[in-house]
Design a protein around this motif. Sequence first.
Motif, PDB file in Angstrom:
ATOM      1  N   ILE A 114       0.874  -1.172   0.000  1.00  0.00           N
ATOM      2  CA  ILE A 114       0.000   0.000   0.000  1.00  0.00           C
ATOM      3  C   ILE A 114       0.909   1.219   0.000  1.00  0.00           C
ATOM      4  O   ILE A 114       1.800   1.327   0.835  1.00  0.00           O
ATOM      5  N   PRO A 115       0.749   2.137  -0.935  1.00  0.00           N
ATOM      6  CA  PRO A 115       1.670   3.280  -1.046  1.00  0.00           C
ATOM      7  C   PRO A 115       1.745   4.086   0.248  1.00  0.00           C
ATOM      8  O   PRO A 115       0.744   4.290   0.931  1.00  0.00           O
ATOM      9  N   GLY A 116       2.941   4.519   0.583  1.00  0.00           N
ATOM     10  CA  GLY A 116       3.164   5.388   1.735  1.00  0.00           C
ATOM     11  C   GLY A 116       4.025   6.570   1.322  1.00  0.00           C
ATOM     12  O   GLY A 116       4.354   6.734   0.151  1.00  0.00           O
ATOM     13  N   LEU A 117       4.424   7.369   2.293  1.00  0.00           N
ATOM     14  CA  LEU A 117       5.255   8.536   1.987  1.00  0.00           C
ATOM     15  C   LEU A 117       6.738   8.186   1.946  1.00  0.00           C
ATOM     16  O   LEU A 117       7.515   8.862   1.275  1.00  0.00           O
ATOM     17  N   ASP A 118       7.153   7.132   2.672  1.00  0.00           N
ATOM     18  CA  ASP A 118       8.565   6.754   2.736  1.00  0.00           C
ATOM     19  C   ASP A 118       8.877   5.729   1.646  1.00  0.00           C
ATOM     20  O   ASP A 118       8.849   4.520   1.880  1.00  0.00           O
ATOM     21  N   HIS A 119       9.165   6.223   0.465  1.00  0.00           N
ATOM     22  CA  HIS A 119       9.423   5.325  -0.658  1.00  0.00           C
ATOM     23  C   HIS A 119      10.727   4.560  -0.508  1.00  0.00           C
ATOM     24  O   HIS A 119      10.835   3.423  -0.984  1.00  0.00           O
ATOM     25  N   GLN A 120      11.723   5.151   0.125  1.00  0.00           N
ATOM     26  CA  GLN A 120      12.988   4.437   0.304  1.00  0.00           C
ATOM     27  C   GLN A 120      12.805   3.215   1.186  1.00  0.00           C
ATOM     28  O   GLN A 120      13.334   2.135   0.902  1.00  0.00           O
ATOM     29  N   SER A 121      12.030   3.371   2.254  1.00  0.00           N
ATOM     30  CA  SER A 121      11.767   2.241   3.143  1.00  0.00           C
ATOM     31  C   SER A 121      11.018   1.131   2.403  1.00  0.00           C
ATOM     32  O   SER A 121      11.334  -0.058   2.561  1.00  0.00           O
ATOM     33  N   GLN A 122      10.059   1.500   1.575  1.00  0.00           N
ATOM     34  CA  GLN A 122       9.316   0.497   0.824  1.00  0.00           C
ATOM     35  C   GLN A 122      10.202  -0.180  -0.221  1.00  0.00           C
ATOM     36  O   GLN A 122      10.088  -1.382  -0.457  1.00  0.00           O
ATOM     37  N   ALA A 123      11.085   0.584  -0.842  1.00  0.00           N
ATOM     38  CA  ALA A 123      12.024   0.003  -1.808  1.00  0.00           C
ATOM     39  C   ALA A 123      12.924  -1.026  -1.129  1.00  0.00           C
ATOM     40  O   ALA A 123      13.193  -2.105  -1.681  1.00  0.00           O
ATOM     41  N   ASN A 124      13.387  -0.713   0.076  1.00  0.00           N
ATOM     42  CA  ASN A 124      14.242  -1.638   0.821  1.00  0.00           C
ATOM     43  C   ASN A 124      13.487  -2.922   1.171  1.00  0.00           C
ATOM     44  O   ASN A 124      14.026  -4.025   1.060  1.00  0.00           O
ATOM     45  N   GLU A 125      12.227  -2.757   1.589  1.00  0.00           N
ATOM     46  CA  GLU A 125      11.426  -3.920   1.976  1.00  0.00           C
ATOM     47  C   GLU A 125      11.165  -4.829   0.773  1.00  0.00           C
ATOM     48  O   GLU A 125      11.254  -6.055   0.869  1.00  0.00           O
TER      49      GLU A 125
END
Length: 242
Positions: free
Chosen positions: A58-69
Motif C-alpha cells: 500500500i503506497p506510503g510517503l517513505d518510498h525508500q523504506s518500501q524500496a528496501n522492503e
Amino acid sequence: MYTWRLIERTWCSWPPKPIGLIEMIGGSYLATTPHISYKLLLEGLTRRNIAVHAWRYIPGLDHQSQANEAWRNFRLCKTKLDLRVGVMPSSLRIGHSLGCKLHLLAPDLGRNSKAFIGLCFNNFTADQSIPLVEKVSKRLNIRTEFSPSPQETLKLITKKYSQPRNLLIKFTQDNLDQTDLLLESLQNRINDQSQAIELEGNHLTPASAGLRKNVLGSWAYDQRKSQRLEILIDTIYKYLLN
C-alpha cells in the motif's frame, strides 16, 4: 490457470522449468493485489516459462523504506525458488508507474539485476499523487512530501543507480507518464545503455481486466486491449532473452 503462492508480501508464480525470473512492482493501489491487477500480463509471461515474483504494498510517503522492503522480500523469494529449481540467473526487474521508482531505489542500486524495464514511469509530488495530502497540508499549513522527493529521486538515479541496461516503455495516450525525465537522468551516467520506446496504449495498459473478465464473462473481453498487452508481453520476453 496458474497457481500463485504468497511468500511474506510477494505473490509468486513458478513454472516447472523457468528460463528466467521477473520481479514486478506495480503502481500505487494496483499493487495491493498484483496477481489480480496484472493477471494477464504476469500469467502471459509465466506461459513463456518465466518465473514471476510480484510484490504487494500500500503506497506510503517513505518510498525508500518500501524500496528496501521489496528488495529484501525479493531476495527471500529467489532463495526459495533456487532451492526448488536450481540457481536462477539474475532477475529482470519490472516497475509500473510508482513501481519504477521503488525498483530504482533498491539498496543494491540495480547491481544484482539482469536489467530493468520501466513502464509508464511516474514521479509526481505527494500533493499531486494523493489529493488528501494536499488538503491536510493546506489545513495544517505544513509541507508533506515523499522521501525521497521527486527531485531527490532523479538526482539519486544519476549519481548512484548502477544498472546500465534499462528499457523504458511509454504509451501513446498517457498524460501521467514522465519517462523522458527518467531517461535524461539515466543517460547522464557514464556507460549508460538505456533506451526508450513507445507502444500503443495508455497508463493502465499493463494492468489487465482479468478480474472483470472472470466476473462478467467473455463479453468483457476487449480484443484491441488484448493485442496491446500481447505486444507488451512479447517486448518484455525478447528483452529478457537478449
